[in-house]
Design a protein around this motif. Structure first.
Motif, short mmCIF file in Angstrom:
data_model
loop_
_atom_site.label_atom_id
_atom_site.label_comp_id
_atom_site.label_asym_id
_atom_site.label_seq_id
_atom_site.Cartn_x
_atom_site.Cartn_y
_atom_site.Cartn_z
N PRO A 121 0.80 -1.24 0.00
CA PRO A 121 0.00 0.00 0.00
C PRO A 121 0.83 1.28 0.00
CG PRO A 121 -0.11 -1.11 2.14
CD PRO A 121 0.54 -2.07 1.17
N VAL A 122 1.97 1.29 0.66
CA VAL A 122 2.78 2.53 0.74
C VAL A 122 3.34 2.87 -0.63
CG1 VAL A 122 4.85 3.57 1.75
CG2 VAL A 122 3.34 2.16 3.18
N ILE A 123 3.89 1.85 -1.30
CA ILE A 123 4.47 2.08 -2.62
C ILE A 123 3.38 2.49 -3.61
CG2 ILE A 123 5.64 0.94 -4.56
CD1 ILE A 123 7.11 -0.81 -2.48
N VAL A 124 2.22 1.85 -3.53
CA VAL A 124 1.13 2.19 -4.46
C VAL A 124 0.62 3.61 -4.19
CG1 VAL A 124 -1.19 1.59 -5.26
CG2 VAL A 124 0.47 -0.22 -4.79
N GLU A 125 0.51 3.96 -2.93
CA GLU A 125 0.09 5.32 -2.56
C GLU A 125 1.02 6.37 -3.17
OE1 GLU A 125 -2.70 5.99 -0.27
OE2 GLU A 125 -2.35 7.82 -1.44
N ASN A 126 2.32 6.12 -3.08
CA ASN A 126 3.30 7.06 -3.67
C ASN A 126 3.15 7.14 -5.18
OD1 ASN A 126 4.46 7.73 -1.26
ND2 ASN A 126 6.08 6.19 -1.40
N TYR A 127 2.95 5.98 -5.78
CA TYR A 127 2.76 5.92 -7.24
C TYR A 127 1.53 6.73 -7.65
CZ TYR A 127 1.29 3.78 -11.68
OH TYR A 127 0.86 3.55 -12.96
N LEU A 128 0.43 6.55 -6.90
CA LEU A 128 -0.81 7.26 -7.24
C LEU A 128 -0.64 8.76 -7.07
CD1 LEU A 128 -3.49 4.91 -5.58
CD2 LEU A 128 -2.85 5.06 -8.01
N SER A 129 -0.01 9.19 -5.99
CA SER A 129 0.08 10.64 -5.79
C SER A 129 1.05 11.25 -6.80
CB SER A 129 0.43 10.99 -4.35
OG SER A 129 1.71 10.56 -4.04
N LYS A 130 2.11 10.51 -7.16
CA LYS A 130 3.04 11.01 -8.17
C LYS A 130 2.33 11.20 -9.52
CE LYS A 130 6.48 8.73 -10.00
NZ LYS A 130 7.30 7.52 -9.92
N ASN A 131 1.37 10.32 -9.81
CA ASN A 131 0.67 10.40 -11.09
C ASN A 131 -0.68 11.12 -10.99
OD1 ASN A 131 2.32 8.75 -13.12
ND2 ASN A 131 2.27 7.42 -11.34
N ASN A 132 -0.91 11.75 -9.85
CA ASN A 132 -2.17 12.49 -9.64
C ASN A 132 -3.42 11.65 -9.87
OD1 ASN A 132 -1.66 15.12 -8.76
ND2 ASN A 132 -0.71 15.53 -10.78
N ILE A 133 -3.42 10.47 -9.30
CA ILE A 133 -4.57 9.59 -9.47
C ILE A 133 -5.26 9.40 -8.12
CG2 ILE A 133 -5.31 7.25 -10.10
CD1 ILE A 133 -2.62 7.22 -11.77
N ALA A 134 -6.58 9.47 -8.15
CA ALA A 134 -7.34 9.19 -6.93
C ALA A 134 -7.95 7.80 -7.07
CB ALA A 134 -8.43 10.23 -6.73
N ALA A 135 -7.35 6.83 -6.39
CA ALA A 135 -7.88 5.47 -6.45
C ALA A 135 -7.90 4.91 -5.04
CB ALA A 135 -7.01 4.59 -7.35
N GLU A 136 -8.68 3.87 -4.87
CA GLU A 136 -8.78 3.26 -3.53
C GLU A 136 -7.81 2.08 -3.46
OE1 GLU A 136 -12.15 0.82 -1.05
OE2 GLU A 136 -12.83 2.21 -2.62
N ILE A 137 -7.07 2.00 -2.37
CA ILE A 137 -6.14 0.88 -2.20
C ILE A 137 -6.75 -0.14 -1.26
CG2 ILE A 137 -3.85 0.20 -1.37
CD1 ILE A 137 -2.91 3.03 -2.14
N HIS A 138 -6.74 -1.38 -1.72
CA HIS A 138 -7.27 -2.46 -0.88
C HIS A 138 -6.10 -3.38 -0.53
CE1 HIS A 138 -10.68 -4.83 0.61
NE2 HIS A 138 -9.90 -5.86 0.35
N GLU A 139 -5.68 -3.36 0.73
CA GLU A 139 -4.49 -4.14 1.11
C GLU A 139 -4.86 -5.59 1.39
OE1 GLU A 139 -2.27 -2.63 4.46
OE2 GLU A 139 -0.88 -4.34 4.38
N ILE A 140 -4.20 -6.51 0.67
CA ILE A 140 -4.33 -7.93 1.01
C ILE A 140 -2.94 -8.53 1.07
CG2 ILE A 140 -6.70 -8.54 0.37
CD1 ILE A 140 -5.89 -9.12 -2.39
N SER A 141 -2.79 -9.58 1.87
CA SER A 141 -1.42 -10.03 2.12
C SER A 141 -0.93 -11.11 1.17
CB SER A 141 -1.27 -10.48 3.57
OG SER A 141 -2.17 -11.52 3.81
N GLY A 142 -1.81 -11.77 0.47
CA GLY A 142 -1.34 -12.80 -0.47
C GLY A 142 -2.37 -13.05 -1.55
N SER A 143 -2.00 -13.80 -2.58
CA SER A 143 -2.88 -14.13 -3.71
C SER A 143 -3.59 -12.89 -4.26
CB SER A 143 -3.91 -15.17 -3.31
OG SER A 143 -3.26 -16.33 -2.84
N VAL A 144 -2.83 -11.82 -4.41
CA VAL A 144 -3.38 -10.56 -4.89
C VAL A 144 -3.99 -10.72 -6.28
CG1 VAL A 144 -2.67 -8.24 -5.63
CG2 VAL A 144 -1.78 -9.19 -3.50
N GLU A 145 -3.38 -11.59 -7.09
CA GLU A 145 -3.77 -11.71 -8.50
C GLU A 145 -5.19 -12.24 -8.71
OE1 GLU A 145 -1.30 -13.36 -7.02
OE2 GLU A 145 -1.96 -15.45 -7.10
#
Ligand code: ATP
Ligand code: MG
Length: 286
Positions: A121-145
């Motif tokens: 979530p931290v890395i994705v949050e940084n990516y989203l703010s760098k690209n000016n995107i408002a998206a919701e992050i859903h944190e899961i610990s495994g089998s994300v795919e």
């Protein structure tokens, strides 16, 4: 009593085997820790701690371990007090955004208003703010795919190496968030004795890794092509040239980089080189 440096490696998982192998190639010998939490090295002042990789940055911040081997992705995600000392060249992968194959994804704007499943979530949050995107992050610990397939998210941000896991889950990779490999990290507050041990280890890792990316090359060549061959083979210094018993011929010894290797071999053959031997190097001090 002289101090021991505490080295944290992954207890089990993708980093484990190569982390242990690297330490052993550095001449640090210890018993294998599949069932143990720690092992004493018998010929280097070190203690090896076997931990979950995700916990290693925290253990270093808390001074339970001094240094450790983890993926760069985990280092960035955890944001703990520690520093990146050295990239180690294994466990190469990337953290990527993937979306269902059927989606028409043109740019990262597609992610606006969407739900992204990830273990980072931290890395994705940084990516989203760098690209000016408002998206919701859903944190899961495994089998994300599997998240998009079961309706939990619209997209994922996950570790990819070949992409086959994404493919079998009906996803396509659309953007790389970061590239990662195994890294050596260290506490920022090592005492001088432990700093010296870290420097010694870094010196050895560099010697081991330099050896891996180079080969020792021996060949026989007619004397009149030695000059041309020397141009092709810069080596560490100029190649060693020794006369052969056969008149007009010499033996050349040099070190070549693994990456240039094949193109150089064909050039060498064109220049009359014979009996080319390529030998692995065990350690290389540059
Ligand atoms: P767990 O905590 O359940 O053991 P994990 O994802 O934390 O799972 P591993 O799967 O062992 O642990 O991965 C450890 C590290 O290895 C990752 O953080 C990443 O840096 C790297 N890695 C993961 N998957 C791959 C892969 N397919 N190819 C190369 N490196 C990978
Ligand atoms: Mg883990």
């Amino acid at each position: 009593m002289s101090q021991k440096i505490r080295i944290a490696v992954q207890k089990s998982g993708r980093l484990q085997e190569q982390s242990v192998k690297l330490l052993k190639e550095c001449g640090i010998s210890f018993g294998n820790g599949s069932s143990k939490l720690k092992a004493e090295a018998d010929n280097f002042p070190a203690e090896i701690l076997f931990l979950r990789d995700d916990d290693i940055p925290e253990y270093i911040e808390d001074n339970v371990a001094d240094i450790g081997i983890i993926g760069e992705n985990v280092f960035l995600e955890k944001q703990k007090e520690s520093e990146l000392v050295l990239r180690l060249g294994f466990a190469k992968c990337r953290l990527s955004i993937a979306v269902p194959k059927s989606e028409e994804y043109q740019s990262s704007n597609w992610l606006n208003g969407k739900k992204i499943a990830t273990s980072y979530p931290v890395i994705v949050e940084n990516y989203l703010s760098k690209n000016n995107i408002a998206a919701e992050i859903h944190e899961i610990s495994g089998s994300v795919e599997i998240a998009p397939g079961i309706g939990l998210a619209d997209a994922v941000c996950d570790i990819v190496s070949t992409g086959s896991t994404l493919l079998t889950n009906g996803l396509k990779e659309v953007d790389t968030v970061m590239k990662s490999e195994a890294i050596l990290i260290a506490s920022k507050s090592l005492n001088p004795e432990k700093s010296a041990l870290l420097n010694e280890l870094v010196f050895r890792v560099n010697a081991v890794n330099a050896a891996k990316s180079n080969k020792y090359l021996l060949l026989n060549a007619p004397n009149d092509s030695i000059e041309a061959i020397t141009q092709v083979l810069p080596g560490m210094k100029s190649p060693t040239v020794m006369p052969l018993k056969e008149k007009g011929w010499s033996s050349l010894h040099s070190v070549v980089n693994e990456n240039d290797f094949w193109s150089q071999i064909s050039q060498l053959k064109e220049l009359g080189a014979q009996g080319i031997l390529v030998i692995p190097i065990e350690k290389m001090i540059v």
